[in-house]
Design an enzyme around this catalytic site. Structure first.
Site, PDB file in Angstrom:
ATOM      1  CG  ASP A 178      -0.272  -0.241   2.524  1.00  0.00           C
ATOM      2  OD1 ASP A 178       0.756  -0.937   2.556  1.00  0.00           O
ATOM      3  OD2 ASP A 178      -0.759   0.265   3.560  1.00  0.00           O
TER       4      ASP A 178
ATOM      5  CD  GLU B 241       3.235  -1.072   7.606  1.00  0.00           C
ATOM      6  OE1 GLU B 241       3.511  -0.997   8.828  1.00  0.00           O
ATOM      7  OE2 GLU B 241       3.351  -0.103   6.835  1.00  0.00           O
TER       8      GLU B 241
END
Length: 393
Positions: A77, A135
């Site tokens: 991400d 994350e």
């Protein structure tokens, strides 16, 4: 399939990384990133297992010989930051940027998949290439993937983080606690508003809030064992609407960092106690919303020992392998090492000659792409070492 050496995979890593950097996606929105990874794994002939809790996926490669099962993990991400790096491969998604190196992590893991795919006939055991979403945002993508069984039957888990505060050519980790937990608190104080010229008819939530902010600073200095590092930081205090109105409501928010569960829970208890007692002392009421975020990241002692043994040989002359100090940022890799033995490793990626000098989460962040070769070599060395070790050890 051509058996490329690690060095020969660097151009592919750069290509993959730059594609991902141009097309960043926020946590829990990594649809195209996941599709891109899946396409590369399919080209490599690697089995894909998709996560049901986001866009995570796992490539599974089973060798021709029995052995251990190793999990290698990368996060995918990006962050809600407008990129200002000026790079030719800068983000094409306005307001979203890979400002933490996750594009490089994904590229390194794809390269590891390519490396082992070409060697599957001689592979002992099983490797799972875990591409994790989310994350950067609690509760984090690790929790859902673990619940789905991504670690089931696995013997070890390894992860890397490109790190610009360390120069390229340097890699580091530490046994035991390496990264802190990250919790958040949201405190709402409610008093009784009124005219600024008649404060005796009010209960000033801002005065109560100011007293609470000051008191919170004493938790680390007077309640926490001085040999246990911890941080309590107030990030915002909001209240009031005009200079001559006593504010009825005040909100305080902040973050807490610690390296062990006992300290973590002590701080939570003291924040809740202080909020209640100080609000009462001022005639106000307090409501505390406390979010338990990622736990401390605690490396397995034996797996850190593996890193210390294999890294110098894998990286060769000129590389520097260091014992890192604890750092206060948090990582949801911590959930994996709570379940099975593992090690999280930092790979130096800073280089002033390439303007890779900005800190993580900065709008001009970038890293020296040559660092990905160090990371790939580490992933291979750690996996090879564990795969060739007796599963019963």
């Amino acid at each position: 399939m051509e058996r490329l050496a690690a060095e020969e995979l660097l151009p592919d890593m750069v290509k993959w990384r730059r594609h991902l950097h141009r097309h960043p996606e926020l946590s829990y929105q990594e649809k195209e990133t996941s599709a891109y990874v899946a396409a590369r794994l399919t080209e490599l002939g690697i089995e894909i297992r998709r996560s049901g809790s986001g866009y995570g996926l796992t490539g599974v490669l089973k060798g021709g010989q029995s052995g251990s099962t190793v999990v290698l993990r990368a996060d995918m991400d990006a962050l809600a930051i407008t990129e200002e790096s000026g790079r030719e491969y800068a983000s094409g998604n306005p307001g979203v940027m890979h400002a933490c190196g996750h594009d490089g992590h994904t590229a390194m893991l794809l390269a590891a998949a390519a490396y082992y795919s070409a060697r599957r006939g001689e592979l002992r055991g099983e490797i799972r290439f875990l591409f994790q979403p989310a994350e950067e945002v609690c509760p984090g993508g690790a929790v859902g993937m673990i619940a789905e069984g991504v670690l089931e039957g696995a013997d070890a888990v390894y992860g890397l983080h490109l790190w610009t505060p360390m120069p390229i050519g340097t890699v580091g980790s530490a046994p035991g606690p390496l990264m802190a937990s990250a919790d958040e608190f949201f405190i709402d104080l409610t008093g009784r508003g009124g005219h600024g010229g008649m404060p005796h008819r009010t209960v000033d939530s801002i005065v109560a809030g100011a007293a609470l902010v000051t008191a919170l600073q004493s938790i680390v200095s007077r309640n926490v064992d001085p040999l246990c590092p911890a941080v309590v930081s107030v990030g915002t205090i909001q209240g009031g609407s005009a200079q001559n109105i006593i504010a009825e409501r005040c909100r305080i928010t902040g973050t807490v960092r610690a390296f062990d569960e006992e300290t973590r829970m002590l701080i939570r208890r003291r924040i809740e106690e202080m909020a209640a007692s100080i609000a009462e002392a001022h005639g106000a009421k307090a409501h505390v919303d406390y979010l338990m975020g990622y736990p401390p990241l605690v490396n397995d002692e034996a797996e850190y020992g593996r890193f210390a043994r294999v890294a110098p040989q894998a990286l060769g002359e000129g590389a520097q392998v260091i014992l890192m100090e604890k750092i206060m940022p948090a990582e949801d890799f911590s959930y994996y090492v709570k379940e099975i033995p593992g090690c999280f490793i930092f790979v130096g990626a800073g280089n002033p000659d390439k303007n890779a000098v900005y800190p993580h989460h900065h709008s001009q962040f970038d890293f020296d792409e040559d660092a990905m070769l160090y990371g790939l070599k580490l992933l291979i060395a750690m996996a090879d070492s564990r795969l060739h070790e007796d599963k019963s050890l």
